[in-house]
Design a protein around this motif. Structure first.
Motif, PDB file in Angstrom:
ATOM      1  N   GLU A 170      76.931   2.803  -9.835  1.00 49.52           N
ATOM      2  CA  GLU A 170      77.229   2.358  -8.477  1.00 49.52           C
ATOM      3  C   GLU A 170      77.919   3.450  -7.672  1.00 49.52           C
ATOM      4  OE1 GLU A 170      77.552   0.263 -11.037  1.00 49.52           O
ATOM      5  OE2 GLU A 170      76.438  -1.527 -10.446  1.00 49.52           O
ATOM      6  N   THR A 227      80.544   4.522 -12.763  1.00 47.25           N
ATOM      7  CA  THR A 227      79.276   3.902 -13.118  1.00 47.25           C
ATOM      8  C   THR A 227      78.197   4.386 -12.148  1.00 47.25           C
ATOM      9  OG1 THR A 227      79.739   2.012 -11.691  1.00 47.25           O
ATOM     10  CG2 THR A 227      80.434   1.821 -13.999  1.00 47.25           C
ATOM     11  N   SER A 287      85.185   1.051 -10.356  1.00 50.41           N
ATOM     12  CA  SER A 287      84.912   1.903 -11.522  1.00 50.41           C
ATOM     13  C   SER A 287      85.626   3.250 -11.390  1.00 50.41           C
ATOM     14  CB  SER A 287      83.406   2.095 -11.714  1.00 50.41           C
ATOM     15  OG  SER A 287      82.870   2.967 -10.759  1.00 50.41           O
ATOM     16  N   THR A 319      86.263   5.190 -14.944  1.00 56.27           N
ATOM     17  CA  THR A 319      85.012   5.091 -15.705  1.00 56.27           C
ATOM     18  C   THR A 319      83.871   4.955 -14.703  1.00 56.27           C
ATOM     19  OG1 THR A 319      85.283   2.710 -15.886  1.00 56.27           O
ATOM     20  CG2 THR A 319      86.037   4.012 -17.747  1.00 56.27           C
ATOM     21  N   TYR A 336      72.658  -3.362 -20.715  1.00 54.16           N
ATOM     22  CA  TYR A 336      72.566  -3.237 -19.263  1.00 54.16           C
ATOM     23  C   TYR A 336      71.370  -3.991 -18.693  1.00 54.16           C
ATOM     24  CZ  TYR A 336      76.173   0.253 -19.757  1.00 54.16           C
ATOM     25  OH  TYR A 336      77.346   0.887 -20.044  1.00 54.16           O
ATOM     26  N   ARG A 357      82.029  -2.323  -6.481  1.00 55.40           N
ATOM     27  CA  ARG A 357      81.899  -1.952  -7.901  1.00 55.40           C
ATOM     28  C   ARG A 357      82.124  -0.462  -8.097  1.00 55.40           C
ATOM     29  NH1 ARG A 357      76.965  -5.360 -10.638  1.00 55.40           N
ATOM     30  NH2 ARG A 357      78.080  -7.343 -10.695  1.00 55.40           N
TER      31      ARG A 357
END
Length: 178
Positions: A134, A132, A125, A130, A15, A121
């Motif tokens: 964000e 994230t 996601s 999934t 990351y 984003r």
């Protein structure tokens, strides 16, 4: 998401450098299918050691959005200072009622133009099931923005435009430094 694709043996995401090492079995999956899965999440890909030809355009766009967000943040903080420390009490009601609209004017382009990539984003996601980081940031930004509008309509005095603008600006600064 990529690790769940049949034929992908191992995925290691770094990351800090925005890179991923993907080990796959070419007889079971083609690289295009892997890149499509990554693109659905809102990320871009480039081959190992390859440079994206659009990188300089994206860097300029990020720099512009960051500059606009920082400019808006400074102005929102300046106007919010007046609200926080009670200087607004001495102002006539006509002038006092303008402050939320000034803050809204700075916050709206910052949240929706400068922070568009954050929200995209986050949404991608969530659609990929999934979530994230964000999602967390987008939720905080939009919640403070919507609540502040609610307070404007209600005639309240508690606005959090500074929160949504500051979060957006600081996230863009972090992305630029990254």
């Amino acid at each position: 998401v990529v690790g769940s694709e049949p034929g992908v043996a191992q995925v290691r995401v770094l990351y800090a450098s925005d890179t991923a090492k993907i080990y796959y079995r070419p007889e079971q999956i083609v690289p295009e299918k892997i890149t499509d899965a990554i693109h659905r999440l809102g990320y871009k890909t480039s081959p190992r050691g390859g440079e994206d030809p659009n990188a300089s355009t994206e860097d300029r766009s990020l720099l512009l959005k960051m500059g606009v967000a920082l400019f808006a943040m400074m102005n929102v903080m300046m106007f919010s200072y007046v609200l926080y420390f009670g200087y607004i009490v001495d102002l006539p009601p006509e002038v006092r009622s303008l402050f939320p609209f000034i803050l809204l004017g700075f916050a709206t382009p910052t949240v929706f133009w400068c922070g568009a990539q954050i929200h995209k984003r986050a949404w991608r996601s969530v659609l990929a099931m999934t979530p994230t980081m964000e999602v967390l940031f987008s939720t905080g930004i939009l919640a403070s923005y919507v609540y502040s509008i609610h307070e404007m309509i209600r005639g309240g005095d508690h606005f959090y435009f500074d929160t949504c603008v500051s979060l957006t600006a600081l996230l863009l600064v972090g992305k630029f430094i990254e």
